[in-house]
Design a protein around this motif. Structure first.
Motif, mmCIF file in Angstrom:
data_model
loop_
_atom_site.group_PDB
_atom_site.id
_atom_site.type_symbol
_atom_site.label_atom_id
_atom_site.label_comp_id
_atom_site.label_asym_id
_atom_site.label_seq_id
_atom_site.Cartn_x
_atom_site.Cartn_y
_atom_site.Cartn_z
ATOM 1 N N SER A 1 32.458 8.196 -37.916
ATOM 2 C CA SER A 1 32.295 7.328 -36.755
ATOM 3 C C SER A 1 31.686 8.065 -35.570
ATOM 4 O O SER A 1 30.780 7.555 -34.906
ATOM 5 C CB SER A 1 33.652 6.746 -36.363
ATOM 6 O OG SER A 1 33.531 5.849 -35.290
ATOM 7 N N TRP A 2 32.143 9.279 -35.287
ATOM 8 C CA TRP A 2 31.778 9.958 -34.046
ATOM 9 C C TRP A 2 30.595 10.903 -34.183
ATOM 10 O O TRP A 2 30.124 11.430 -33.176
ATOM 11 C CB TRP A 2 32.984 10.733 -33.506
ATOM 12 C CG TRP A 2 34.074 9.831 -32.994
ATOM 13 C CD1 TRP A 2 34.024 8.468 -32.851
ATOM 14 C CD2 TRP A 2 35.381 10.229 -32.552
ATOM 15 N NE1 TRP A 2 35.213 7.994 -32.360
ATOM 16 C CE2 TRP A 2 36.057 9.046 -32.152
ATOM 17 C CE3 TRP A 2 36.035 11.456 -32.442
ATOM 18 C CZ2 TRP A 2 37.375 9.078 -31.669
ATOM 19 C CZ3 TRP A 2 37.340 11.478 -31.959
ATOM 20 C CH2 TRP A 2 37.993 10.302 -31.582
ATOM 21 N N LEU A 3 30.084 11.109 -35.417
ATOM 22 C CA LEU A 3 28.881 11.929 -35.569
ATOM 23 C C LEU A 3 27.602 11.104 -35.464
ATOM 24 O O LEU A 3 26.509 11.670 -35.488
ATOM 25 C CB LEU A 3 28.904 12.688 -36.900
ATOM 26 C CG LEU A 3 29.745 13.966 -36.920
ATOM 27 C CD1 LEU A 3 29.724 14.596 -38.301
ATOM 28 C CD2 LEU A 3 29.262 14.958 -35.866
ATOM 29 N N ASP A 4 27.714 9.806 -35.406
ATOM 30 C CA ASP A 4 26.556 8.975 -35.106
ATOM 31 C C ASP A 4 25.881 9.548 -33.857
ATOM 32 O O ASP A 4 26.522 9.722 -32.818
ATOM 33 C CB ASP A 4 27.045 7.553 -34.840
ATOM 34 C CG ASP A 4 25.940 6.628 -34.393
ATOM 35 O OD1 ASP A 4 25.499 6.772 -33.225
ATOM 36 O OD2 ASP A 4 25.519 5.765 -35.170
ATOM 37 N N PRO A 5 24.584 9.902 -33.905
ATOM 38 C CA PRO A 5 23.969 10.660 -32.800
ATOM 39 C C PRO A 5 24.093 9.992 -31.438
ATOM 40 O O PRO A 5 24.418 10.651 -30.441
ATOM 41 C CB PRO A 5 22.500 10.775 -33.232
ATOM 42 C CG PRO A 5 22.534 10.664 -34.720
ATOM 43 C CD PRO A 5 23.644 9.713 -35.029
ATOM 44 N N GLU A 6 23.822 8.683 -31.376
ATOM 45 C CA GLU A 6 23.912 7.997 -30.081
ATOM 46 C C GLU A 6 25.349 7.966 -29.566
ATOM 47 O O GLU A 6 25.605 8.233 -28.382
ATOM 48 C CB GLU A 6 23.363 6.564 -30.200
ATOM 49 C CG GLU A 6 21.856 6.452 -30.212
ATOM 50 C CD GLU A 6 21.254 6.878 -31.543
ATOM 51 O OE1 GLU A 6 20.032 7.138 -31.582
ATOM 52 O OE2 GLU A 6 21.996 6.950 -32.548
ATOM 53 N N ALA B 1 32.054 2.130 -38.426
ATOM 54 C CA ALA B 1 31.037 3.163 -38.240
ATOM 55 C C ALA B 1 29.675 2.607 -38.623
ATOM 56 O O ALA B 1 29.520 1.944 -39.656
ATOM 57 C CB ALA B 1 31.374 4.385 -39.081
ATOM 58 N N ALA B 2 28.680 2.845 -37.787
ATOM 59 C CA ALA B 2 27.335 2.340 -38.060
ATOM 60 C C ALA B 2 26.711 3.146 -39.197
ATOM 61 O O ALA B 2 26.927 4.357 -39.317
ATOM 62 C CB ALA B 2 26.477 2.446 -36.806
ATOM 63 N N PRO B 3 25.916 2.507 -40.061
ATOM 64 C CA PRO B 3 25.227 3.240 -41.129
ATOM 65 C C PRO B 3 24.120 4.104 -40.544
ATOM 66 O O PRO B 3 23.776 3.977 -39.360
ATOM 67 C CB PRO B 3 24.662 2.118 -42.001
ATOM 68 C CG PRO B 3 24.477 0.967 -41.060
ATOM 69 C CD PRO B 3 25.592 1.075 -40.069
#
Length: 585
Positions: free
Chosen positions: A196-201, A115-117
């Motif tokens: 992981s999946w709430l990252d906006p992009e 997951a991206a920070p």
């Protein structure tokens, strides 16, 4: 008022229907409404106190791009107010049997994504390729968009959690006790998916590009089902059972159901029973418990046909046979299922894609090392070698197709059979990840004529992860001539039979956060590798590292013949012109 916790994820799409997955904060009625009157509704169902819906959308038109909205109990929750992203749409393919020029498909694929920070935090492993793709698509609506995104494993990392997740785990239990900073149960898995999946992009990308998914080891734990000895050791721990059941339960809810078509969902007895109950936790837990004990109790593999492109996604983790005397990547029932799906209606597809999280063709040295290790673990050089080799197998992750020699040979034969004959497809491609670098490898058959189709191993990993410099050097050495010779020496030591193929790397290796895209049009194909690179002044962009036409063997020969004919005609014309000029003189 009900709220949207996660999603929407656009999962299955065909010419006239789709499915949209959501997680909500309470029970509610979920509606998906499209501008053209298409849509669907579904009541949420519950697992472990969490509320989900997988909404079938009907009434779509072929070759259309339809914006959609998500409403909970009649209140719109998607698109979100003030969103900076374009509207989410459902892009349906053209109806089969139409103009061949309209039968095209863009398949983007990769694996291994931490997951991206948050956007304002430092990212130690560089820009996320999915994030970067989403930003590029949002900024340029005219940019070609994937028709489907294949996520080939390690969608979440249950055994390598972020600092933010570790802090959350510490509020639930003592992280100095097993399983320490790793997730322990279903509830903790739900946080991984949210992170992981709430990252906006990524959230917007998954709402507008259909996705197909399959697990790999880190979705549960590194080296999952490496061997019988590994499994015995793990089952003896106090924490493993809750971990594996939580991993499989969450995979069924968050990933597996969305891989199925509306027709398959209608026939799924477990799904129907879960939806009919106030809480389906016990049913799902019972199902995955049986699946963990007996791989034949569940099938995680699936098949999708996109017009004249067939995708068979193969589970290479949960259906293994681990008994040392009969080790296999797939149990007999799963192997027979794979064969049936590959060969069914042979001749009705132009391209065959085998989705396998683990590569079929590895760097040559690693392939031979895994075969050598498997033979020694089975006792080829005695009990002492077997004990040491089992330790090496677990420490060095020697558990790909090459570590199951009979399964490797069976898959090789199946690919050759699928790619042969008058009705052969143009290409047979194995799409894989796992090994944290990207490459293209092409086999050559030793003892038989080559298949009519062009057979390729396409490997792309990671989407967002890291690889130490020493491991990079190891992979490069594995592809080298010296590495090949060392591998041959290991094979001789283990008295291994020579495989029916040899192979060479025709592209790569590439290291970095990356995605591959296979653009299929009729019987032609083009392969592209894009890497996410940091830009000066901040931000990231996708940089093309490789772009090459991939044609079937017959198509290559036809093109060569046409080119030779063209050159011959040009030469003939030049000769005639020369003769006319000499006559005038």
């Amino acid at each position: 008022m009900a709220g949207l916790l996660l999603g929407p994820l656009l999962r299955y799409v065909d010419e006239i229907s789709a499915t949209v997955w959501v997680e909500t904060d309470r029970p509610c009625e979920v509606h998906v409404r499209c501008e053209n009157g298409a849509g669907g509704a579904e009541r949420t169902w519950q697992v472990a106190g969490h509320h989900y819906a997988l909404v079938p959308v009907a009434g779509l038109t072929p070759a259309g791009e339809t914006p959609y909205r998500v409403l909970l109990d009649g209140e719109q929750v998607w698109p979100q107010p003030g969103s900076r992203f374009p509207e989410s749409t459902i892009h349906t393919p053209a109806a089969p049997g139409g103009d061949p020029g309209d039968q095209h498909l863009r398949v983007a694929f990769g694996s291994c994504r931490w997951a991206a920070p948050p956007a304002d935090a430092h990212d130690p492993v560089g820009p996320d390729a999915l994030d970067t793709l989403a930003a590029a698509l949002a900024a340029d609506p005219a940019r070609p968009r994937p028709d489907v995104l294949l996520l080939l494993g390690d969608q979440v990392y249950a055994d390598q959690t972020s600092d933010a997740t570790t802090r959350l785990l510490a509020t639930r239990r003592d992280t100095s006790e097993p399983p320490w900073r790793q997730v322990a149960d279903y509830e903790e898995y739900t946080h991984l998916y949210a992170e992981s999946w709430l990252d906006p992009e990524v959230r917007w990308l998954l709402s507008t590009v259909p996705s197909c998914m399959i697990f790999d080891d880190h979705d549960v734990i590194d080296d999952w089902n490496t061997s019988a000895a590994w499994q015995t050791r793990m089952r003896a721990t106090s924490w493993w059972r809750e971990r594996v059941l939580g991993g499989l339960m969450s995979y069924w809810v968050y990933q597996h159901l969305g891989n199925l078509s509306p027709a398959e969902l209608e026939k799924d007895e477990l799904y129907a029973r879960v939806r009919a109950l106030p809480d389906g936790t016990d049913l799902v837990r019972e199902f995955v418990s049986a699946a963990d004990a007996d791989p034949g109790c569940a099938r995680w593999s699936y098949r999708r046909d996109f017009g004249r492109v067939r995708l068979v996604m193969v589970d290479t983790r949960a259906t293994r046979v681990l008994d040392e005397g009969r080790r296999a990547m797939l149990d007999p029932a799963e192997a027979e299922w794979l064969r049936e799906q590959v060969l069914a209606e042979h001749g009705t597809y132009d391209h065959l894609l085998i989705g396998s999280s683990l590569p079929w063709l590895l760097p040559n040295l690693i392939h031979d090392a895994e075969g050598w290790n498997a033979a020694l673990c089975a006792g080829a050089r005695g009990a002492r070698w077997a004990r040491r080799s089992e330790s090496l197998r677990q420490r060095a992750d020697l558990e790909h197709w090459a570590a199951f020699p009979e399964s490797f040979a069976a898959l090789t034969d199946l690919l050759a059979e699928a790619g042969s004959g008058e009705a052969a497809p143009a290409t047979v491609c194995v799409l894989s990840g796992d090994v944290h670098h990207a490459y293209v490898a092409e086999p050559h058959w030793r003892d038989r004529s080559a298949p009519d189709a062009r057979v390729l191993q396409l490997t792309c990993s990671p989407v967002h992860n890291s690889i130490p410099a020493t491991i990079r050097a190891g992979f490069r050495f594995g592809w080298s001539r010296l590495g090949r010779r060392l591998g041959h020496a290991l094979a001789r030591h283990a008295r291994l039979e020579r495989p029916s193929i040899n192979w060479r790397r025709t592209g790569g290796p590439w290291f970095g956060n990356q995605l591959m895209t296979l653009a299929l049009n009729g019987r032609t194909a083009r392969l592209r590798l894009d890497q996410a690179r940091c830009e000066r002044g901040g931000g990231a962009r996708l940089v093309c590292a490789w772009d090459e036409q991939v044609a079937g063997r017959r198509e290559q020969e036809t093109a060569k013949g046409q080119e030779a004919g063209k050159e011959q005609e040009e030469g003939k014309g030049q000769e005639e012109g020369k003769e006319r000029g000499e006559g005038k003189g």
